[in-house]
Design an enzyme around this catalytic site. Structure first.
Site, PDB file in Angstrom:
ATOM      1  N   ASP A  33     -25.310 -31.569  12.864  1.00  0.00           N
ATOM      2  CA  ASP A  33     -24.362 -32.653  12.556  1.00  0.00           C
ATOM      3  C   ASP A  33     -25.049 -34.016  12.571  1.00  0.00           C
ATOM      4  OD1 ASP A  33     -22.416 -30.719  12.435  1.00  0.00           O
ATOM      5  OD2 ASP A  33     -21.443 -31.254  14.329  1.00  0.00           O
ATOM      6  N   GLU A  65     -14.776  -4.922   7.438  1.00  0.00           N
ATOM      7  CA  GLU A  65     -13.433  -5.381   7.831  1.00  0.00           C
ATOM      8  C   GLU A  65     -13.113  -4.983   9.273  1.00  0.00           C
ATOM      9  OE1 GLU A  65     -11.462  -7.667   8.218  1.00  0.00           O
ATOM     10  OE2 GLU A  65     -10.744  -7.764   6.143  1.00  0.00           O
ATOM     11  N   ASN A  66     -12.680  -6.007   9.996  1.00  0.00           N
ATOM     12  CA  ASN A  66     -12.423  -5.857  11.430  1.00  0.00           C
ATOM     13  C   ASN A  66     -13.683  -5.426  12.165  1.00  0.00           C
ATOM     14  OD1 ASN A  66      -9.658  -6.581  11.265  1.00  0.00           O
ATOM     15  ND2 ASN A  66      -9.251  -4.559  10.398  1.00  0.00           N
ATOM     16  N   ASP A 112     -20.196  -6.378   6.740  1.00  0.00           N
ATOM     17  CA  ASP A 112     -18.794  -6.662   7.071  1.00  0.00           C
ATOM     18  C   ASP A 112     -17.964  -5.570   6.406  1.00  0.00           C
ATOM     19  OD1 ASP A 112     -16.278  -7.609   7.577  1.00  0.00           O
ATOM     20  OD2 ASP A 112     -16.732  -9.686   7.012  1.00  0.00           O
ATOM     21  N   GLY A 129     -13.198 -11.375   4.246  1.00  0.00           N
ATOM     22  CA  GLY A 129     -12.228 -10.770   3.333  1.00  0.00           C
ATOM     23  C   GLY A 129     -10.850 -11.389   3.446  1.00  0.00           C
ATOM     24  N   ASP A 130     -10.524 -11.896   4.658  1.00  0.00           N
ATOM     25  CA  ASP A 130      -9.222 -12.541   4.882  1.00  0.00           C
ATOM     26  C   ASP A 130      -9.306 -14.053   4.689  1.00  0.00           C
ATOM     27  OD1 ASP A 130     -10.750 -13.300   7.020  1.00  0.00           O
ATOM     28  OD2 ASP A 130      -9.415 -12.489   8.559  1.00  0.00           O
ATOM     29  N   HIS A 164     -18.432 -46.111   4.356  1.00  0.00           N
ATOM     30  CA  HIS A 164     -17.556 -46.990   5.138  1.00  0.00           C
ATOM     31  C   HIS A 164     -16.208 -47.039   4.434  1.00  0.00           C
ATOM     32  CE1 HIS A 164     -17.919 -50.446   2.321  1.00  0.00           C
ATOM     33  NE2 HIS A 164     -19.141 -49.979   2.150  1.00  0.00           N
ATOM     34  N   HIS A 167     -21.825 -36.492  12.834  1.00  0.00           N
ATOM     35  CA  HIS A 167     -20.445 -36.441  12.372  1.00  0.00           C
ATOM     36  C   HIS A 167     -19.696 -35.400  13.173  1.00  0.00           C
ATOM     37  CE1 HIS A 167     -20.880 -32.614  10.180  1.00  0.00           C
ATOM     38  NE2 HIS A 167     -22.063 -33.050   9.822  1.00  0.00           N
TER      39      HIS A 167
END
Ligand SMILES: *[C@@H]1O[C@H](CO)[C@@H](O)[C@H](O)[C@H]1NC(C)=O
Ligand SMILES: *[C@@H]1O[C@H](CO)[C@@H](O)[C@H](O)[C@H]1NC(C)=O
Ligand SMILES: *[C@@H]1O[C@H](CO)[C@@H](O)[C@H](O)[C@H]1NC(C)=O
Length: 493
Positions: free
Chosen positions: A429, A219-220, A217, A294-295, A457, A410
């Site tokens: 999930d 950035e962008n 990574d 990074g953001d 619950h 979930h």
């Protein structure tokens, strides 16, 4: 060949830790993070800090011996009967580059104040040389950061980094990263980051196959090589334990990787900076992130066991010795469940302390009053067939006796009954890991992919709840009681 890598019978794992090896290669660690072991042969200090839910106090976990594996007993005793979160991952390098709960950046996190969530301390158990330890299980929304890190490469300066990850725990969201990022938590432009990325995000770069891939990574963009999009030399990798390497120096960078449990590193890219503006020279800022972009993009998931960042561009020979050290640490899987075992295929019902049972009501799951003389359809609705975990075979899924091929899953932290659509998201999930109940009886049932959350619950509706989180159903009051389930023979037989 590497005389400093000698397996010892007792005490430290090897005669030199990864950071001793990097120092011998004149590329010393300037950040060294691990919840599983010391990364220097002489290191005896704190590896990480946990905070428990029962009274919000903290403790630190240190190695069993200099250079050794984390003392998991310290965590197990401290966290017994309650929840625990990893609050600090200490920097072992002496630079003070500790990682803590990531603050809001370009994106706000889901926790109070816009911070990211902290990781469960128990989501990623492993063994190293047979000794139990815990990794950092990053569920979506989880992130660690140090925006004031010292000694990390800035501008176009050279650096290296590796991380040991779980190659089977990933997703396609942005961005499960470890490494060098912006100091303000925002996207400040191309070339302002340089991190390891792992996952199957295909928005920017991709490698061969469907992923997951190790990428950088920067950035962008997630980069798999010199092209901004596909680079076929970067393979799909799914080793259970994965060594991932990214390193960069002026107009050169590399992606490398290996099975962290055996064998040697391969080089998947080694060459010029990407064909796009802003990456040569780089504008690295020197903050450190784990589990996020990074953001502060925080949609990704993954598991981190150990990792370091160096000053200077490590040689391939130095990295080969580090890989040998990682292999000698003997990472292996550990049980994800505890308490009385569940038999796959059994019909069960789940009884709360209130005497009510988890039952499906159409697609909702609620706590209902059911007895053996209730009508057959109510008894079926409160009965579940234990299946091997759809998202992780070491845990379980619960199929409705009332609706074949429909499972408890979930969604947005609410428990629902849905038909299996075959997707990776559904499978994950719908996967739950029962533990010995927080009261020492019955079970507390952890969500596999959100291990800070347990089936609870609340006002008769079933959720996966964290202890004292931001939702009303996360209320710390009665949390421990409301996540205890007695697993009994299913009403439907
Ligand atoms: C590991 O932690 C336990 C519990 O805190 C402690 O009793 C034990 O002495 C520790 N072991 C070592 C070798 O420090
Ligand atoms: C399911 O729960 C939702 C939200 O609580 C509620 O609006 C809906 O009416 C419920 N459906 C049934 C069939 O009870
Ligand atoms: C998810 O749940 C939270 C808390 O109950 C709620 O504020 C939010 O709107 C829900 N989001 C979706 C997509 O349902």
């Amino acid at each position: 060949m590497f005389p400093w890598v000698i397996a010892l019978g007792l005490g430290s794992l090897v005669a030199a830790g990864p950071c001793d090896i990097y120092a011998s290669g004149n590329t010393p660690c300037v950040a060294a993070h691990s919840t599983t072991r010391a990364l220097y042969d002489a290191f005896t200090g704190a590896l990480y800090q946990v905070k428990r839910g029962s009274d919000s106090t903290t403790t630190t976990i240190a190695p069993l011996s200099a250079g050794g594996v984390a003392n998991a007993s310290t965590q197990d005793l401290f966290c017994k009967g309650t929840t625990c979160l990893i609050t600090i991952i200490y920097d072992q390098s002496g630079t003070g580059n500790h990682l803590t709960q990531a603050p809001p950046g370009g994106f706000k996190g889901p926790a109070a104040g816009g911070y990211d969530n902290l990781a469960s301390a128990t989501g990623a158990p492993v063994t190293l040389n047979g000794q139990k330890a815990y990794g950092v299980f990053v569920a979506p929304g989880t992130g660690y950061r140090n925006n004031a890190a010292k000694g990390i490469a800035r501008g176009d300066a050279a650096e290296g980094m590796y991380a040991v990850l779980d190659g089977t725990h990933y997703n396609g969201a942005c961005c499960f990263d470890y490494g060098n990022a912006e100091t303000n938590g925002k996207d400040t432009g191309n070339g302002h980051m340089e991190t390891i990325y792992f996952g199957n995000c295909n928005v920017w770069g991709t490698g061969a196959g469907k992923g997951p891939w190790i990428m950088a990574d920067l950035e962008n963009g997630l980069f798999s090589g010199v092209n901004t999009k596909n680079n076929a030399g970067d393979p799909t990798l799914n080793y259970r334990f994965l060594t991932a390497i990214v390193k960069g120096q002026p107009n050169q960078w590399a992606i490398r990787g290996a099975n962290a449990a055996s064998g040697a590193l391969s080089t998947y890219y080694n060459g010029k900076r990407p064909n796009a503006n802003g990456y040569n020279p780089m504008s690295k800022e020197g903050a450190i992130i784990l589990g996020i972009g990074g953001d502060n993009s925080h949609g990704a998931q993954g598991t981190f066991y150990e990792g370091v960042m160096t000053s200077g561009y490590p040689s391939d020979a130095t990295e080969a010795a580090v890989q040998a050290d990682i292999v000698a640490a003997k990472y292996a899987t550990a049980s994800l469940t505890s308490g009385a075992g569940l038999a796959v295929g059994a019909s069960i019902s789940l009884r709360a302390a209130t005497g009510r049972y988890l039952a499906r009501d159409s697609s909702n799951i609620t706590a209902e009053a059911v007895t053996s003389s209730s009508d057959a359809s109510l008894r079926r609705s409160a009965s579940w067939i234990v299946r091997t975990g759809l998202g992780n075979g070491a845990c379980f899924s619960f199929e409705s006796s009332d609706a074949p091929s429909s499972y408890m899953r979930h969604m947005n932290s609410t428990l629902l009954l849905e038909s299996d659509d075959g997707s990776k998201d559904f499978a994950e999930d719908a996967t739950f890991c029962p533990e010995l109940g927080f009261n020492g009886q019955g079970h507390s049932i952890r969500s596999w992919n959100h291990p800070t959350r347990y089936i609870r619950h609340y006002s008769q509706v079933a959720y996966i709840a964290s202890n004292g989180g931001v939702n009303t159903f996360d209320d710390a009051v009665d949390f421990h009681e409301n996540v205890i389930w007695e697993i009994v023979e299913g009403f439907a037989g």
